[in-house]
Write a protein that holds these residues in place. Structure first.
Motif, short mmCIF file in Angstrom:
data_model
loop_
_atom_site.label_atom_id
_atom_site.label_comp_id
_atom_site.label_asym_id
_atom_site.label_seq_id
_atom_site.Cartn_x
_atom_site.Cartn_y
_atom_site.Cartn_z
N GLY A 122 130.45 10.53 79.66
CA GLY A 122 129.08 10.68 80.13
C GLY A 122 128.90 11.92 80.98
O GLY A 122 127.93 12.68 80.82
N TYR A 123 129.84 12.12 81.90
CA TYR A 123 129.76 13.29 82.78
C TYR A 123 129.92 14.57 81.98
O TYR A 123 129.14 15.52 82.14
CB TYR A 123 130.82 13.22 83.87
CG TYR A 123 130.70 14.35 84.89
CD1 TYR A 123 129.87 14.22 85.99
CD2 TYR A 123 131.39 15.56 84.72
CE1 TYR A 123 129.73 15.25 86.92
CE2 TYR A 123 131.25 16.60 85.63
CZ TYR A 123 130.43 16.44 86.73
OH TYR A 123 130.28 17.47 87.61
N ARG A 124 130.94 14.62 81.11
CA ARG A 124 131.21 15.85 80.37
C ARG A 124 130.01 16.23 79.48
O ARG A 124 129.66 17.39 79.36
CB ARG A 124 132.46 15.70 79.49
CG ARG A 124 133.77 15.46 80.20
CD ARG A 124 134.02 16.28 81.44
NE ARG A 124 133.80 17.72 81.31
CZ ARG A 124 133.77 18.57 82.32
NH1 ARG A 124 133.96 18.14 83.56
NH2 ARG A 124 133.57 19.84 82.12
N GLN A 125 129.40 15.22 78.87
CA GLN A 125 128.27 15.49 77.97
C GLN A 125 127.09 16.09 78.74
O GLN A 125 126.51 17.10 78.33
CB GLN A 125 127.85 14.20 77.27
CG GLN A 125 126.73 14.40 76.24
CD GLN A 125 126.40 13.10 75.50
OE1 GLN A 125 127.20 12.18 75.46
NE2 GLN A 125 125.21 13.05 74.93
N LEU A 126 126.75 15.47 79.87
CA LEU A 126 125.63 15.97 80.64
C LEU A 126 125.97 17.31 81.29
O LEU A 126 125.11 18.19 81.39
CB LEU A 126 125.22 14.94 81.71
CG LEU A 126 123.90 15.25 82.44
CD1 LEU A 126 122.73 15.32 81.45
CD2 LEU A 126 123.61 14.20 83.51
N TRP A 127 127.23 17.46 81.72
CA TRP A 127 127.64 18.74 82.31
C TRP A 127 127.49 19.87 81.29
O TRP A 127 126.98 20.95 81.63
CB TRP A 127 129.09 18.66 82.78
CG TRP A 127 129.56 19.96 83.39
CD1 TRP A 127 130.23 20.97 82.79
CD2 TRP A 127 129.30 20.40 84.74
NE1 TRP A 127 130.43 22.01 83.66
CE2 TRP A 127 129.87 21.69 84.88
CE3 TRP A 127 128.66 19.82 85.84
CZ2 TRP A 127 129.82 22.41 86.06
CZ3 TRP A 127 128.61 20.54 87.02
CH2 TRP A 127 129.18 21.82 87.12
N ASN A 128 127.92 19.64 80.07
CA ASN A 128 127.82 20.68 79.04
C ASN A 128 126.36 21.03 78.75
O ASN A 128 126.04 22.20 78.49
CB ASN A 128 128.52 20.22 77.76
CG ASN A 128 130.03 20.20 77.92
OD1 ASN A 128 130.58 20.90 78.77
ND2 ASN A 128 130.71 19.36 77.14
N MET A 173 123.93 20.83 81.00
CA MET A 173 123.48 21.60 82.16
C MET A 173 124.02 23.03 82.10
O MET A 173 123.26 24.00 82.24
CB MET A 173 123.97 20.92 83.44
CG MET A 173 123.51 21.58 84.75
SD MET A 173 124.40 23.09 85.25
CE MET A 173 126.07 22.44 85.42
N ILE A 174 125.32 23.18 81.84
CA ILE A 174 125.94 24.50 81.91
C ILE A 174 125.44 25.40 80.78
O ILE A 174 125.31 26.62 80.95
CB ILE A 174 127.49 24.39 81.92
CG1 ILE A 174 128.12 25.61 82.63
CG2 ILE A 174 128.07 24.24 80.53
CD1 ILE A 174 127.96 25.61 84.12
N GLY A 175 125.12 24.80 79.64
CA GLY A 175 124.58 25.59 78.53
C GLY A 175 123.25 26.23 78.90
O GLY A 175 123.05 27.44 78.68
N ARG A 176 122.36 25.43 79.48
CA ARG A 176 121.06 25.97 79.88
C ARG A 176 121.24 26.96 81.04
O ARG A 176 120.61 28.02 81.06
CB ARG A 176 120.12 24.84 80.29
CG ARG A 176 118.76 25.33 80.80
CD ARG A 176 117.82 24.17 81.10
NE ARG A 176 116.62 24.62 81.81
CZ ARG A 176 115.55 25.15 81.24
NH1 ARG A 176 115.52 25.33 79.92
NH2 ARG A 176 114.50 25.53 81.97
N ARG A 177 122.08 26.61 81.97
CA ARG A 177 122.30 27.47 83.14
C ARG A 177 122.78 28.84 82.72
O ARG A 177 122.26 29.86 83.18
CB ARG A 177 123.32 26.81 84.08
CG ARG A 177 123.37 27.42 85.46
CD ARG A 177 124.54 26.87 86.25
NE ARG A 177 124.40 27.09 87.68
CZ ARG A 177 124.43 28.27 88.29
NH1 ARG A 177 124.65 29.37 87.58
NH2 ARG A 177 124.26 28.38 89.60
#
Length: 319
Positions: free
Chosen positions: A144-150, A152-156
C-alpha cells in the motif's frame, strides 16, 4: 534560569500558544538562557507591541523571522501552500510582497535571516498525510505504501521543474528588492515536512546554482530532513554534501518516527543518528532550536548540554 546559550537562538513556536502578551512569551524563553529568538509566523502585530520595546532596549536579540511575518491568517500564504510557486500571477505577486515585508521586519530588528517555505508540487488532497498513515499502520515496505509513494513521486518529479523555475523567479525578484533597499538580510529556504513540498536538498542545489550570488541559502531543518529520509524522499548524509556550502541557518530538533520538534538525543534515546548534522550545526551562521510545547525546560537544557559536548568532541577530533 538556564545556562547562557550564547549564539544559539530559540523559536517562539515553543510557547506562543501559552501567551497573549509578547513580552511574557519572550521572558519565558530568556529564562531558558537564550539571548536571541526566532520570531515565528504566528507572532501577531499585537504580540509585537510588547516585544519591540524589548528589542529596542537590547533585552533580547532577534536571529531570524519566519515568513510570513507578522502573522497572516490567509492560508494561501501560510506555511503549507504553493507560495512562491503559485501558478496564479496575482497570488505569487502577493507572496513576493509578503516575503519582502518579512525581510523588512528582519532588517528592522537586526535579524540575519528570513526563513521561508518556498512552495510545493500541488496535489488534489494531502497525499503526505495518507502516506504517513500507511507508514505507521503498514510500514515502509508494504504494498500500500509503495504504490501510493510511486504515485506521489511520479507526479512530484514530473512537475517539480516547473515549480522550481517559478520559485527561482520569485526569489530573484525578492533578492533584487532587498538589495535595492540595502538590507543585509538572507533568505533561507527551508527543508520541509511533507513529501510533496519543495525543496529536497538536491532541488535546493538547483535553486542555488541559478542564484549564485544572491542572498539565498538553505535553512536546514533537521527534524524535517529526518522525516523525509524515513519516508524515502532523500538521504541526508549523502545529499547534504551538495548544499553544505549554502547553509545559512538551521532548525535544531529531531523526529521520533514521523513526529518532529523533539529535543535532540533526549526524546529519541538514540545517541548517534543526529550526529550526522553536527558539522552543519558547527558551520551554520544562525542556529535556532525549534521545539514543541511538550519539551520541558529540563529536557531542553539536557539536550543542549549533550549537543555542546558532541560539538566539542567534533572540534577536538578535527584539530
Amino acid at each position: 534560569m538556564g545556562k547562557d546559550k550564547g549564539e544559539y537562538s530559540f523559536s517562539t513556536c515553543w510557547n506562543i500558544k501559552r501567551h497573549t502578551v509578547g513580552s511574557a512569551m519572550i521572558a519565558e524563553i530568556a529564562e531558558l538562557g537564550f539571548r536571541r529568538v526566532e520570531l515565528n509566523y504566528n507572532v501577531s502585530p499585537e504580540l509585537l507591541e510588547t516585544i519591540e520595546p524589548m528589542i529596542e532596549r537590547g533585552e533580547i536579540g532577534v536571529s531570524s523571522v519566519h515568513n510570513t511575518f507578522p502573522h497572516v491568517s490567509d492560508p494561501d500564504y501560510g506555511t503549507d501552500s504553493a507560495l512562491l510557486g503559485f501558478d496564479d500571477k496575482d497570488k505569487r505577486r502577493r507572496a513576493i510582497e509578503l516575503l519582502v515585508r518579512s525581510a523588512e521586519y528582519a532588517h528592522r530588528y537586526g535579524a540575519e535571516a528570513v526563513v521561508v517555505h518556498p512552495g510545493e508540487v500541488p496535489f488534489d488532497y494531502n497525499i503526505d498525510e495518507a502516506l504517513k498513515r500507511l507508514y505507521r499502520e503498514q510500514g515502509l515496505d508494504s504494498d500500500g505504501y509503495r504504490q501510493l509513494w510511486n504515485e506521489m513521486i511520479g507526479r512530484r518529479e514530473s512537475l517539480s521543474g516547473r515549480y522550481l523555475e517559478r520559485i527561482g523567479d520569485s526569489l530573484e525578484e525578492v533578492c533584487e528588492r532587498i538589495a535595492a533597499k540595502g538590507w543585509d538580510v538572507t533568505i533561507g529556504i527551508e527543508t520541509r515536512s511533507r513529501c510533496y513540498q519543495i525543496p529536497t536538498l538536491r532541488e535546493a542545489r538547483r535553486i542555488f546554482d541559478r542564484l549564485k550570488d544572491a542572498p539565498v541559502g538553505l535553512w536546514y531543518d533537521f527534524g524535517h530532513g529526518m522525516m523525509m529520509e524515513r519516508m524515502g524522499l532523500y538521504d541526508n548524509l549523502k545529499d547534504m554534501e551538495a548544499v553544505k556550502d549554502r547553509v545559512v541557518g538551521v532548525h535544531i530538533h529531531e523526529s521520533v518516527g514521523l513526529s518532529d520538534h523533539w529535543c535532540p538525543y533526549v526524546h529519541s534515546g538514540d545517541p548517534a543518528y543526529f550526529d550526522r548534522f553536527l558539522p552543519i550545526i558547527a558551520a551554520a551562521p544562525v542556529k535556532v532550536y525549534e521545539l514543541k510545547a511538550a519539551c520541558r525546560p529540563d529536557e531542553i537544557e539536557r539536550s543542549h548540554e549533550l549537543l555542546l559536548g558532541k560539538l566539542a568532541s567534533l572540534e577536538a577530533y578535527g584539530r
